[in-house]
Design a protein around this motif. Structure first.
Motif, PDB file in Angstrom:
ATOM      1  N   GLU A  21      -6.812  -3.744  -0.489  1.00 26.80           N
ATOM      2  CA  GLU A  21      -5.886  -4.956  -0.606  1.00 26.80           C
ATOM      3  C   GLU A  21      -6.467  -6.228  -0.173  1.00 26.80           C
ATOM      4  N   TYR A  69      -9.306  -5.931  -4.057  1.00 33.07           N
ATOM      5  CA  TYR A  69      -8.292  -6.340  -5.178  1.00 33.07           C
ATOM      6  C   TYR A  69      -8.421  -7.743  -5.369  1.00 33.07           C
ATOM      7  N   TYR A 103      -1.675  -2.699  -6.895  1.00 30.44           N
ATOM      8  CA  TYR A 103      -0.773  -3.031  -5.413  1.00 30.44           C
ATOM      9  C   TYR A 103       0.468  -2.121  -5.420  1.00 30.44           C
TER      10      TYR A 103
END
Ligand code: FE2
Ligand code: FE2
Length: 347
Positions: free
Chosen positions: A246, A250, A266
């Motif tokens: 994350e 991403y 997510y």
């Protein structure tokens, strides 16, 4: 409950890995010293080659430690040993022959520590074995270095004792050791010696494989203590992996992987974290525990498949190999930092 997430055996292997890293640092410092202090061209060249291997192996070792998932500090006695030896290496009490002799002993210590960790891993669990596999290449190279150092010691020793050159043939052993080394089939990390850096897909896949192994270990065991140990590792690994994705992965893929697909990843991870917390609150002896683990495994499996198919394809199509390797470095650094935070928050 949280305290039992840590397993003593796993912690001890973590300490051993930290010991190995401290010794490897000293090995590198010694070799740099030898290169500047030794005039003999052949021997200097030998140390230059060894230094290259050892620097590459330091990278492998760092990857192994992050992959293992339990950060630890070296033992106090190892630190003292390293300090003392460093002092001797920098001083003038030892002759150059004696310094190289100490260096060879150090290599032996590294090899044996590596062998012991490897054997211990076989006892602790398949996930541990998987995480430390690249250590085998480091061990093998250290063994080959030991053989080379024996040849170097003979040359230096005869020179120091007699002022004369050793009989020819001593270098043959060195050459043999070099030949043996170049025939090594490498692990996933060092398959291609020019490419010591893994790309982001390689690093993520290593984590995913370890996760799958942990699920298999949990579901295959009937010993609540073992189940708890494996789940503790899974909890740590998944939390760190997801958070690092994350933070690093991403945001980097969002522009070309697309807003919706990235958001989906997510969301899936948020759900995965909820499931992890739920399981953490359960007793590993309850039947509910394994049911929930199975549900988690299915959810994680879907998520992994999406990452390894469409997300990896998008990365391949949009990032250069340099960019992908850079992302891997950032990902490993984020994981390392998160692991530190995790172990600090428990103290
Ligand atoms: Fe993920
Ligand atoms: Fe992932």
């Amino acid at each position: 409950m949280v305290t039992t997430l840590d397993d003593t055996k796993r912690m001890m292997i973590g300490t051993k890995l930290a010991d190995i890293k401290a010794l490897q640092e000293l090995v590198i410092a010694n070799e740099q010293r030898f290169i500047s202090e030794i005039n003999d061209q052949d021997i200097r060249h030998r140390f230059q080659e060894m230094l290259k291997d050892d620097q590459k192996n330091m990278g492998v070792l760092e990857t192994v430690i992050v992959q293992y998932g339990i950060k630890s500090e070296p033992k106090q006695t190892i630190r003292q040993f390293v300090d003392k030896l460093q002092e001797l290496m920098g001083g003038s009490e030892l002759s150059i022959f004696e310094k190289v002799f100490q260096h060879e002993l150090l290599k032996h210590q590294l090899v044996m520590s590596g062998v012991v960790v490897h054997k211990a891993a076989q006892k602790v669990g398949a996930d541990v074995e998987l995480a430390i596999t690249p250590l085998n290449t480091v061990n093998f190279e250290n063994r080959a270095h030991q053989e080379q150092l024996k040849g170097v010691l003979e040359v230096l020793g005869v020179r120091e004792l007699t002022g004369q050159e050793a009989d020819q043939g001593l270098w043959a052993r060195v050459q043999d050791a070099v030949a043996a080394l170049s025939g090594v089939a490498g692990s996933v990390i060092t398959q291609n010696s020019d490419k010591s850096d893994l790309n982001i897909q390689d690093v993520i896949r290593l984590d995913h494989n370890k996760t799958n192994t942990l699920f298999t270990e949990i579901l295959g065991s009937n010993d609540p203590q073992k189940i708890q140990e494996y789940f503790g590792q899974l909890y740590k690994d998944l939390s760190v992996h997801a958070e690092a994705e994350e933070r690093v992965v991403y945001p980097a893929v969002r522009p070309f992987y697309g807003q919706n697909d990235t958001q989906e990843l997510y969301d899936e991870q948020a759900e995965m974290k909820r499931k992890l917390e739920e399981i953490k609150a359960l007793s590993p002896a309850s039947s509910e525990f394994k049911d929930k683990v199975r549900q988690l495994m299915e959810a994680v499996g879907d998520h992994i498949r999406q990452e390894e198919s469409t997300m990896f394809a998008a990365i391949r199509n949009n990032l250069s190999s340099d960019q992908s390797e850079q992302l891997a470095t950032q990902f490993k650094a984020a994981k390392s930092q998160l692991q530190d935070q995790m172990s600090a928050s428990k103290k």
